[in-house]
Structure formats: C-alpha cells, structure tokens
Design an enzyme around this catalytic site. Structure first.
Site, PDB file in Angstrom:
ATOM      1  N   GLN A   1       0.788  66.895 -86.073  1.00 15.31           N
ATOM      2  CA  GLN A   1       0.072  67.122 -84.440  1.00 15.31           C
ATOM      3  C   GLN A   1      -1.260  68.053 -84.231  1.00 15.31           C
ATOM      4  O   GLN A   1      -1.934  67.712 -83.289  1.00 15.31           O
ATOM      5  CB  GLN A   1       0.910  66.876 -83.565  1.00 15.31           C
ATOM      6  CG  GLN A   1       2.438  66.375 -83.879  1.00 15.31           C
ATOM      7  CD  GLN A   1       4.035  66.286 -82.916  1.00 15.31           C
ATOM      8  OE1 GLN A   1       3.856  65.562 -81.603  1.00 15.31           O
ATOM      9  NE2 GLN A   1       4.812  67.284 -83.753  1.00 15.31           N
TER      10      GLN A   1
ATOM     11  N   ASP B   1      -6.078  72.084 -85.772  1.00 16.35           N
ATOM     12  CA  ASP B   1      -6.976  73.138 -87.069  1.00 16.35           C
ATOM     13  C   ASP B   1      -6.657  72.912 -87.996  1.00 16.35           C
ATOM     14  O   ASP B   1      -6.092  71.754 -88.670  1.00 16.35           O
ATOM     15  CB  ASP B   1      -5.356  73.797 -86.665  1.00 16.35           C
ATOM     16  CG  ASP B   1      -3.978  74.050 -87.287  1.00 16.35           C
ATOM     17  OD1 ASP B   1      -3.473  74.381 -86.353  1.00 16.35           O
ATOM     18  OD2 ASP B   1      -4.294  73.216 -88.564  1.00 16.35           O
TER      19      ASP B   1
ATOM     20  N   HIS C   1      -3.905  63.133 -83.969  1.00 13.13           N
ATOM     21  CA  HIS C   1      -4.333  63.734 -82.536  1.00 13.13           C
ATOM     22  C   HIS C   1      -5.857  63.926 -82.745  1.00 13.13           C
ATOM     23  O   HIS C   1      -6.311  65.181 -82.169  1.00 13.13           O
ATOM     24  CB  HIS C   1      -2.901  64.862 -81.503  1.00 13.13           C
ATOM     25  CG  HIS C   1      -2.224  64.726 -81.650  1.00 13.13           C
ATOM     26  ND1 HIS C   1      -0.861  65.564 -80.891  1.00 13.13           N
ATOM     27  CD2 HIS C   1      -1.297  63.228 -81.322  1.00 13.13           C
ATOM     28  CE1 HIS C   1       0.191  64.624 -80.125  1.00 13.13           C
ATOM     29  NE2 HIS C   1      -0.101  63.522 -80.933  1.00 13.13           N
TER      30      HIS C   1
ATOM     31  N   CYS D   1     -18.093  59.913 -81.133  1.00 11.75           N
ATOM     32  CA  CYS D   1     -18.879  59.165 -79.585  1.00 11.75           C
ATOM     33  C   CYS D   1     -17.814  58.599 -79.006  1.00 11.75           C
ATOM     34  O   CYS D   1     -17.803  57.660 -79.691  1.00 11.75           O
ATOM     35  CB  CYS D   1     -19.768  58.143 -80.142  1.00 11.75           C
ATOM     36  SG  CYS D   1     -21.242  57.273 -79.374  1.00 11.75           S
TER      37      CYS D   1
ATOM     38  N   CYS E   1     -24.995  61.048 -80.116  1.00 10.54           N
ATOM     39  CA  CYS E   1     -24.498  61.178 -80.991  1.00 10.54           C
ATOM     40  C   CYS E   1     -25.076  60.821 -82.185  1.00 10.54           C
ATOM     41  O   CYS E   1     -25.899  59.996 -82.200  1.00 10.54           O
ATOM     42  CB  CYS E   1     -24.147  59.639 -80.988  1.00 10.54           C
ATOM     43  SG  CYS E   1     -22.685  58.569 -82.300  1.00 10.54           S
TER      44      CYS E   1
ATOM     45  N   GLY F   1       8.141  72.887 -87.047  1.00  6.10           N
ATOM     46  CA  GLY F   1       7.331  73.017 -85.870  1.00  6.10           C
ATOM     47  C   GLY F   1       6.696  72.716 -84.535  1.00  6.10           C
ATOM     48  O   GLY F   1       5.508  72.762 -84.321  1.00  6.10           O
ATOM     49  N   THR F   2       7.700  71.706 -84.190  1.00  3.52           N
ATOM     50  CA  THR F   2       7.654  70.606 -82.742  1.00  3.52           C
ATOM     51  C   THR F   2       8.576  71.170 -82.298  1.00  3.52           C
ATOM     52  O   THR F   2       9.408  70.719 -82.119  1.00  3.52           O
ATOM     53  CB  THR F   2       6.471  68.985 -83.679  1.00  3.52           C
ATOM     54  OG1 THR F   2       6.701  68.973 -82.333  1.00  3.52           O
ATOM     55  CG2 THR F   2       7.849  68.715 -84.113  1.00  3.52           C
TER      56      THR F   2
ATOM     57  N   GLU G   1      13.175  77.531 -83.088  1.00  4.42           N
ATOM     58  CA  GLU G   1      14.634  77.102 -82.078  1.00  4.42           C
ATOM     59  C   GLU G   1      14.647  75.923 -82.192  1.00  4.42           C
ATOM     60  O   GLU G   1      14.035  74.897 -82.168  1.00  4.42           O
ATOM     61  CB  GLU G   1      14.346  77.881 -80.815  1.00  4.42           C
ATOM     62  CG  GLU G   1      13.752  76.594 -80.014  1.00  4.42           C
ATOM     63  CD  GLU G   1      13.245  77.825 -79.129  1.00  4.42           C
ATOM     64  OE1 GLU G   1      12.968  78.820 -79.253  1.00  4.42           O
ATOM     65  OE2 GLU G   1      11.667  77.369 -78.241  1.00  4.42           O
TER      66      GLU G   1
ATOM     67  N   ALA H   1       8.254  79.550 -89.303  1.00 11.72           N
ATOM     68  CA  ALA H   1       8.231  78.508 -90.916  1.00 11.72           C
ATOM     69  C   ALA H   1       7.854  79.392 -91.588  1.00 11.72           C
ATOM     70  O   ALA H   1       8.258  78.820 -92.627  1.00 11.72           O
ATOM     71  CB  ALA H   1       6.794  77.662 -90.143  1.00 11.72           C
TER      72      ALA H   1
HETATM   73  N1  APR Z   1       7.843  78.810 -87.054  1.00 11.49           N
HETATM   74  C1  APR Z   1       9.053  77.690 -86.343  1.00 11.49           C
HETATM   75  N2  APR Z   1       8.623  77.176 -85.017  1.00 11.49           N
HETATM   76  C2  APR Z   1       7.777  77.744 -84.284  1.00 11.49           C
HETATM   77  C3  APR Z   1       7.964  79.297 -84.522  1.00 11.49           C
HETATM   78  C4  APR Z   1       7.404  79.318 -86.306  1.00 11.49           C
HETATM   79  N3  APR Z   1       6.785  80.977 -86.311  1.00 11.49           N
HETATM   80  N4  APR Z   1       6.210  79.504 -83.553  1.00 11.49           N
HETATM   81  C5  APR Z   1       7.184  78.422 -82.359  1.00 11.49           C
HETATM   82  N5  APR Z   1       7.511  77.661 -82.810  1.00 11.49           N
HETATM   83  C6  APR Z   1       7.981  76.705 -82.636  1.00 11.49           C
HETATM   84  C7  APR Z   1       8.964  76.419 -81.498  1.00 11.49           C
HETATM   85  O1  APR Z   1       9.833  76.844 -80.534  1.00 11.49           O
HETATM   86  C8  APR Z   1       8.374  75.101 -80.066  1.00 11.49           C
HETATM   87  O2  APR Z   1       9.583  74.641 -80.529  1.00 11.49           O
HETATM   88  O3  APR Z   1       7.170  75.673 -82.797  1.00 11.49           O
HETATM   89  C9  APR Z   1       7.509  74.100 -81.390  1.00 11.49           C
HETATM   90  C10 APR Z   1       6.648  74.294 -80.827  1.00 11.49           C
HETATM   91  O4  APR Z   1       6.170  73.558 -79.793  1.00 11.49           O
HETATM   92  P1  APR Z   1       4.675  73.379 -78.764  1.00 11.49           P
HETATM   93  O5  APR Z   1       4.145  74.046 -79.080  1.00 11.49           O
HETATM   94  O6  APR Z   1       5.000  72.255 -77.604  1.00 11.49           O
HETATM   95  O7  APR Z   1       3.984  72.216 -79.754  1.00 11.49           O
HETATM   96  P2  APR Z   1       4.265  71.028 -80.761  1.00 11.49           P
HETATM   97  O8  APR Z   1       5.192  70.070 -80.501  1.00 11.49           O
HETATM   98  O9  APR Z   1       2.883  70.342 -81.407  1.00 11.49           O
HETATM   99  O10 APR Z   1       3.379  70.305 -79.305  1.00 11.49           O
HETATM  100  C11 APR Z   1       3.494  68.571 -79.502  1.00 11.49           C
HETATM  101  O11 APR Z   1       2.134  68.712 -77.780  1.00 11.49           O
HETATM  102  O12 APR Z   1       0.314  68.925 -75.670  1.00 11.49           O
HETATM  103  C12 APR Z   1       0.409  68.550 -76.836  1.00 11.49           C
HETATM  104  O13 APR Z   1      -0.788  67.292 -78.273  1.00 11.49           O
HETATM  105  C13 APR Z   1      -0.896  68.520 -78.190  1.00 11.49           C
HETATM  106  O14 APR Z   1      -0.418  68.186 -80.188  1.00 11.49           O
HETATM  107  C14 APR Z   1       0.241  68.688 -79.309  1.00 11.49           C
HETATM  108  C15 APR Z   1       1.916  68.701 -79.253  1.00 11.49           C
END
Ligand code: APR
Length: 230
Positions: free
Chosen positions: A88, A91, A106, A114, A133, A172-173, A200, A216
């Site tokens: 997602q 970077d 994403h 464009c 473009c 990490g999401t 978490e 992570a």
């Molecule tokens: N190691 C592992 N997990 C981590 C760390 C770490 N060091 N730091 C933070 N996290 C976890 C947080 O606990 C959280 O659950 O990473 C998760 C990040 O969640 P979001 O900030 O919601 O990011 P993401 O899930 O990637 O968002 C999804 O939302 O806004 C849109 O397009 C955007 O791609 C993004 C999408």
C-alpha cells in the site's frame, strides 16, 4: 512449493523514518485526507496536493530500507515457491531493500500520471501544477497516487495471487482501508494460513490464524528465518 502473498503498509517503513498515517503523529493527524488524498481535493487546490507529495517524495528519497524490507527481498530470492509482494506504500523502500517484484496498489511517489491520457512516467524531482504530460502534451500531469475513491492498481493480479496463496501475511498495516483490509478474508477463503505482523493488533486481527507483535525490523527477519528453515 508454497506460494506466499505479502501485504505491507506504512508500518514497515516507520523505522526508516517515514510517517505512518493513523499513528498519533501520523500524516492524517497533520493533513486533512479530503484535501490531499482525494480527486476532489486535487481539483479544489492542486498546489496543496502537489506540495504534499513533493514533500513526501523528498523524504522517501532520503530514507533507507530497513531490516524488514531487506528480509523480504531475501525471502523472494531464496524461497522455492512464489512470493508476491503487494504494498500500500508509495515509497520505494522495498526496491531499495532489493525486492525485484513490487506491486504498488496505491501508486508511487516516483511516478507521474496524466489525467488526460493515463500515461505514466518516472519522476524524481518536484512536480508542478499544470505539468506537461510526456506523451500527449496536455498540462494534466498529477502525482501517480491512488486517492480515496479511485481504483487501486493490480486488483486482478492481486485476486489471482490470493486465490493461490498458501500463506498470506499482512505487515505494518492497520487494516482500516479496503480493498487491502479485505485480502486476509479472501486468502482465508481459499485456504491460506494467515499471519499478521504488526506493532499492535489491527482492525482485522481476529481474521488471522497467527499474530506476531513487535517492530517490523525485528518480527519480519525472524519470520523470514523461520520460513526459510522449513
Ligand atoms: N513495525 C510494525 N508495525 C508498525 C510499526 C513498526 N515499527 N510502526 C507502526 N506500525 C503499525 C501501526 O500499529 C499501524 O497498525 O503500522 C500500521 C500503520 O497503519 P496506517 O498508518 O493506517 O497505515 P496503512 O495501514 O498502511 O494505511 C493504509 O491508508 O491513508 C491510506 O493510502 C493510505 O496506503 C495507506 C492506507
């Protein structure tokens, strides 16, 4: 030959210094999603949006891959089955960590799109409002980011990979944004073993067979070591 599908989110890049979205100090605490991550926001104030992604592109260019990105690249190289990485994140830290195949559902900071002809091309510098473009010449270049309300990239490939997954891992999401947050359910329906590696519990933690909580940079290398030993 086990097929592994991995979904990553902003948490895998947090230890590389890039902000997440929904943590206390996250990007959505400082910027209004409607203003910088929707087509309506871009139409309303394109300069604000171009500046936002120029700032994020510059930050991402300075960031280094961390042990989690590097471990996934090692898994891709050494695992004897298919490894499909869906991120997602916009970077390029998975690529900096050595990953060969990355599906940016994403979009990407280092790409332009464009709005008139859908042409996409690499960008490394700041973009401008009304940028021309490279293909059709119209002044309608925009950041190649999938905004809320737009269709993510690669959904057919993603659904095929999930239908063949033996293992599905989310790293990490927070599990707040669909369709990505629904991938665990799809993989499970096709019989995959599902694991969440996160700092978490995510919003969809109850749908995972296995969870490993922690940073992570620690949990991902340990998980990859376990996988490569089996
Ligand atoms: N190691 C592992 N997990 C981590 C760390 C770490 N060091 N730091 C933070 N996290 C976890 C947080 O606990 C959280 O659950 O990473 C998760 C990040 O969640 P979001 O900030 O919601 O990011 P993401 O899930 O990637 O968002 C999804 O939302 O806004 C849109 O397009 C955007 O791609 C993004 C999408």
């Amino acid at each position: 030959m086990t097929n592994i599908v991995i979904l990553t989110g902003a948490g895998i890049s947090a230890e590389s210094g890039l902000g997440t979205f929904r943590d206390a100090d996250g990007l959505w605490a400082k910027h209004n999603i409607e203003d910088v991550a929707t087509p309506e926001g871009f139409a309303r104030n394109p300069q604000l949006v171009v500046d936002f992604y120029n700032m994020r592109r510059a930050e991402a260019q300075k960031a280094q891959a961390n042990a989690a990105h590097i471990a996934l690249a090692e898994l891709e190289t050494r695992h004897n089955g298919a490894v499909t990485l869906i991120t997602q994140n916009v970077d390029d830290l998975h690529e900096k960590g050595g990953m060969q195949n990355v599906l940016h559902m994403h979009g990407q900071l280092n790409s332009a799109l464009c709005s008139s002809c859908d042409h996409r091309w690499p960008v490394a510098q700041d973009m401008q409002v009304g940028q021309i473009c490279r293909d059709c010449g119209a002044p309608t270049a925009r950041p190649d980011i999938v905004w809320f309300g737009e269709m993510p990239y690669g959904m057919e490939r993603i659904e095929t990979a999930l239908s063949r997954a033996d293992i599905f891992a989310a790293i990490g999401t927070s599990g707040n944004v669909y369709p990505a947050a629904g991938f665990v359910q799809m993989a499970k329906a096709y019989g995959a073993h599902t694991i969440e590696l996160n700092l978490e519990p995510s919003a969809v933690v109850s749908q995972f067979d296995e969870t490993r909580f922690g940073k992570a940079s620690e949990t991902v290398p340990a998980w990859v070591r376990d996988l490569l030993q089996t």
